[in-house]
Design a protein around this motif. Structure first.
Motif, mmCIF file in Angstrom:
data_model
loop_
_atom_site.group_PDB
_atom_site.id
_atom_site.type_symbol
_atom_site.label_atom_id
_atom_site.label_comp_id
_atom_site.label_asym_id
_atom_site.label_seq_id
_atom_site.Cartn_x
_atom_site.Cartn_y
_atom_site.Cartn_z
ATOM 1 N N TRP A 144 0.885 -1.172 0.000
ATOM 2 C CA TRP A 144 0.000 0.000 0.000
ATOM 3 C C TRP A 144 0.917 1.214 0.000
ATOM 4 O O TRP A 144 1.505 1.556 1.012
ATOM 5 N N ASN A 145 1.037 1.833 -1.162
ATOM 6 C CA ASN A 145 1.885 3.011 -1.298
ATOM 7 C C ASN A 145 1.023 4.264 -1.395
ATOM 8 O O ASN A 145 -0.003 4.285 -2.070
ATOM 9 N N ASP A 146 1.466 5.310 -0.725
ATOM 10 C CA ASP A 146 0.834 6.627 -0.719
ATOM 11 C C ASP A 146 1.781 7.538 -1.500
ATOM 12 O O ASP A 146 2.801 7.982 -0.981
ATOM 13 N N ASP A 147 1.453 7.772 -2.782
ATOM 14 C CA ASP A 147 2.362 8.448 -3.699
ATOM 15 C C ASP A 147 1.854 9.827 -4.083
ATOM 16 O O ASP A 147 0.685 9.997 -4.439
ATOM 17 N N THR A 148 2.761 10.810 -4.042
ATOM 18 C CA THR A 148 2.517 12.135 -4.608
ATOM 19 C C THR A 148 3.438 12.285 -5.814
ATOM 20 O O THR A 148 4.665 12.217 -5.672
ATOM 21 N N ILE A 149 2.852 12.472 -6.985
ATOM 22 C CA ILE A 149 3.591 12.522 -8.246
ATOM 23 C C ILE A 149 3.499 13.941 -8.798
ATOM 24 O O ILE A 149 2.402 14.463 -9.020
ATOM 25 N N GLN A 150 4.634 14.569 -9.004
ATOM 26 C CA GLN A 150 4.634 15.944 -9.480
ATOM 27 C C GLN A 150 4.139 16.036 -10.921
ATOM 28 O O GLN A 150 4.160 15.055 -11.679
ATOM 29 N N ALA A 151 3.684 17.235 -11.298
ATOM 30 C CA ALA A 151 3.126 17.462 -12.637
ATOM 31 C C ALA A 151 4.148 17.140 -13.715
ATOM 32 O O ALA A 151 5.351 17.389 -13.565
ATOM 33 N N GLN A 152 3.645 16.556 -14.805
ATOM 34 C CA GLN A 152 4.444 16.261 -15.997
ATOM 35 C C GLN A 152 5.604 15.307 -15.709
ATOM 36 O O GLN A 152 6.677 15.400 -16.308
ATOM 37 N N THR A 153 5.388 14.392 -14.764
ATOM 38 C CA THR A 153 6.370 13.356 -14.458
ATOM 39 C C THR A 153 5.628 12.025 -14.355
ATOM 40 O O THR A 153 4.421 11.958 -14.544
ATOM 41 N N GLY A 154 6.363 10.974 -14.018
ATOM 42 C CA GLY A 154 5.697 9.698 -13.825
ATOM 43 C C GLY A 154 6.669 8.540 -13.853
ATOM 44 O O GLY A 154 7.897 8.719 -13.922
ATOM 45 N N PHE A 155 6.091 7.347 -13.764
ATOM 46 C CA PHE A 155 6.864 6.109 -13.747
ATOM 47 C C PHE A 155 7.101 5.660 -15.194
ATOM 48 O O PHE A 155 6.135 5.359 -15.903
ATOM 49 N N PRO A 156 8.346 5.566 -15.654
ATOM 50 C CA PRO A 156 8.595 5.093 -17.011
ATOM 51 C C PRO A 156 8.231 3.618 -17.143
ATOM 52 O O PRO A 156 8.019 2.927 -16.134
ATOM 53 N N PRO A 157 8.159 3.103 -18.366
ATOM 54 C CA PRO A 157 7.746 1.705 -18.559
ATOM 55 C C PRO A 157 8.591 0.729 -17.745
ATOM 56 O O PRO A 157 9.818 0.815 -17.706
ATOM 57 N N HIS A 158 7.895 -0.199 -17.088
ATOM 58 C CA HIS A 158 8.542 -1.200 -16.244
ATOM 59 C C HIS A 158 7.622 -2.419 -16.167
ATOM 60 O O HIS A 158 6.421 -2.316 -16.377
ATOM 61 N N PRO A 159 8.181 -3.605 -15.860
ATOM 62 C CA PRO A 159 7.390 -4.835 -15.909
ATOM 63 C C PRO A 159 6.784 -5.230 -14.566
ATOM 64 O O PRO A 159 7.297 -4.863 -13.496
#
Length: 233
Positions: free
Chosen positions: A43-58
């Motif tokens: 259970w992760n509580d994530d704050t992701i800044q604008a115009q960013t993100g998690f790149p492709p991963h499996p």
């Protein structure tokens, strides 16, 4: 038994573009006492800044449920799926035999999510992804099933585990009850607002690990929005 896990006790790391808090051991955070709760593994509580993100991963052999608290998350994967899930709504990815995906905040402001991983009942199966809106009005004063692998939850997004992910909103002073039945584990986190769970105060973004309680009564100490996972041991 209800174990209160204050937000300040969670593990995590701030990567600049991502401020991640972990209710259970994950990535560089390892606590042998917090390796999961029943079939609930992450259970992760994530704050992701604008115009960013998690790149492709499996991923493989995991049921991954994303609850968007604020903003929106945009998903794309190697199966050709692409979709945008807004605040209050849910997406589910059954990783199965394997899938590669990216998750991005393409919004002008920060996006905040709960990402919940549940161990499937069986390994393998074709990977899938789906998203669905869940109007908050539909869960005002009552638990609404958002994702489920249990019989009878036909309106929920499907997962391949004997578990439910539920949402609830309460106005200050309101209460709602949930019946686990026997031999179940629960984990509850308020996205907003403070609540009491069978008399135990749980503040916003705290965790409540529930075991050996056939039912819970949740009372809002202030306007509250929360997510509950009900899973097998």
């Amino acid at each position: 038994m209800i174990l209160h896990r204050p937000f300040d006790s969670l593990g995590g790391a701030n990567h600049g573009w991502l401020d991640a808090k972990h209710h259970f051991s994950f990535a560089g955070y390892h606590d042998p006492a917090r390796m999961g709760w029943g079939a609930l593994r992450v259970w992760n509580d994530d704050t992701i800044q604008a115009q960013t993100g998690f790149p492709p991963h499996p991923h493989a052999d995991m049921e991954i449920v994303t609850y968007v608290r604020e903003g929106a998350i945009t998903h794309q994967d190697n199966l050709g799926n692409r979709g945008r899930t807004e605040a209050g709504d849910v997406q589910v990815m059954s990783a199965g035999t394997g899938i590669q995906h990216g998750e991005y905040n393409l919004e002008p402001d920060a996006t905040r999510i709960f990402q919940i991983w549940i161990i499937p009942d069986a390994r393998g199966g074709a990977p899938t992804w789906g998203s669905k809106p869940f109007p908050k009005g539909d869960r005002s004063g009552r638990f609404s099933v958002l994702a489920s692998g249990l019989d009878g939850d036909d309106d929920a997004l499907p997962i391949r585990a004997a578990a439910r992910v539920l949402g609830l909103t309460l106005a200050a002073g309101e209460s709602a009850e949930y019946d686990f039945g026997a031999d179940r584990y629960g984990y509850l986190v308020p996205a907003k607002g403070a609540v009491e769970v069978n008399g135990v105060r749980i503040d916003a973004r705290d965790g409540a690990a529930i075991r050996d309680e056939r039912a819970i009564r949740v009372t809002a100490l202030e306007d509250a929005e929360l997510v509950l996972v009900d899973t097998a041991p």
